[in-house]
Structure formats: structure tokens, C-alpha cells
Design an enzyme around this catalytic site. Sequence first.
Site, PDB file in Angstrom:
ATOM      1  N   ALA A 111       0.849  -1.195   0.000  1.00  0.00           N
ATOM      2  CA  ALA A 111       0.000   0.000   0.000  1.00  0.00           C
ATOM      3  C   ALA A 111       0.882   1.241   0.000  1.00  0.00           C
ATOM      4  CB  ALA A 111      -0.914  -0.004   1.224  1.00  0.00           C
ATOM      5  N   GLY A 157      -0.090  -5.323   0.799  1.00  0.00           N
ATOM      6  CA  GLY A 157      -1.233  -5.386  -0.101  1.00  0.00           C
ATOM      7  C   GLY A 157      -0.901  -6.035  -1.424  1.00  0.00           C
ATOM      8  N   GLU A 160      -1.282  -9.675  -0.784  1.00  0.00           N
ATOM      9  CA  GLU A 160      -2.706  -9.994  -0.686  1.00  0.00           C
ATOM     10  C   GLU A 160      -3.354  -9.987  -2.076  1.00  0.00           C
ATOM     11  OE1 GLU A 160      -3.967  -8.255   3.651  1.00  0.00           O
ATOM     12  OE2 GLU A 160      -3.261  -6.823   2.150  1.00  0.00           O
ATOM     13  N   GLU A 182       3.343  -5.517   7.696  1.00  0.00           N
ATOM     14  CA  GLU A 182       2.520  -4.561   8.441  1.00  0.00           C
ATOM     15  C   GLU A 182       2.815  -4.517   9.942  1.00  0.00           C
ATOM     16  OE1 GLU A 182       0.061  -5.563   4.767  1.00  0.00           O
ATOM     17  OE2 GLU A 182       1.416  -6.608   6.129  1.00  0.00           O
TER      18      GLU A 182
END
Length: 202
Positions: A111, A157, A160, A182
Site C-alpha cells: 500500500a 497489499g 494480498e 505490516e
Amino acid sequence: MTPPFKMMNQVGIKKSLELVEAYAKENPGFKVTELLKKQAATGKPWKIPVVFREDKGDVAIVKIRRPNALNALNKDVFDQLEEVLTGIQKDAKIKGAVLTGFGTRAFVSGADIGMLAALKTPAEAEAGCQRDKAALALIENLGKPVVCAMNGLAFGGGNELAMSCTARIAKKGQKVFVSQPEPRLGIIPGAGGTKDFPGWWA
């Protein structure tokens, strides 16, 4: 140098038009482009493409292209991914898709940190997570296979996003490949990385 369309989005399209019109008034012969006038009339920022689709036969190649940020995910990427993938889902000519990133260093680095830093409240963070999960759910439930061609590292992300695809392929020998970093930032994977895809990397 900030790219001009990005700069206008930051300043505001209406304000940008006012600045150009003021310059034109002081410099006879300088023309204000109709394109800028039309965009200002919409009240919306310029759409800067960061997700590209190229069809090869019955396969759609979808590429995320933000090289300066190692293809990091931000609102524009998620919005355009949903738009492109919805188009693929509805396109009867397309039997499947390949999702990849621009360049050779990263598929998706995660992200965009600037996007995360801009979140001011828990409610904003939750809304962001729900938006991200909706985009990944669209990939999972597209009804057509989506192969993730991992041209480089996939963190947070990005990992993911790769896990939401039907299958993943990558070149051998990558020293740094996938990660959910994270916790080192004091947060948790917000798009399902801790629970939605168990065992996929086994």
C-alpha cells in the site's frame, strides 16, 4: 518536477483554470485549451491512468504501472483495477486474465505509505480496508481465471493482491519476494492477508 496533470489535481482543476486564464490575460496570443475548460466544468480531477489493459487473443493482460512507487497501491489503483476487471468480467470474448506489474523490481510493493498516513480516524482506516477487500473479492469471484505474473517483490497489499488471484507464477532466484510487513509498521494486514488465504503459499 511534479507531472503537470498531477499538479493540477493537487492544486484543483478550477484553480488551475483560473491560473491559466490569468496568464493568458497577461500574455496576448496565449490560448486556454478547451480540454482544460471542459475538465474544470466537470468539477472532477484528471484521470491519470495507472492500470492498463491489453488484450491478446482471449486473454486480457492487466498491468499496474506506478514505477516511481514500485507499483504501490493507492485509491487510483484500486478504483481503476475495479473498473478494468469489471470490464473483463462482462467481456464475453475474454476467457481469462493475467495481472502483473510494471518493470522488473516489484509486482506491487504494498500500500502507498502516503495513502496510509493520510488516514486520520479508525473509521477512515476501516473504510479503506473494506474498499481494498472489495477489489480483491472481485478478482476472486471474477468467474474467469486470473493468473498473477509476479515480476518482482510483493509486500503487504501486493502479496494480498497476488493471493486473491487463481494462480501465481514467478521467476526463480528472487532473493526478496513476498512478505506481510505490516506488524513492523504497527498495523495488521488490512485486506485479508492473515485469514482469507490460508495455506496458499504452502
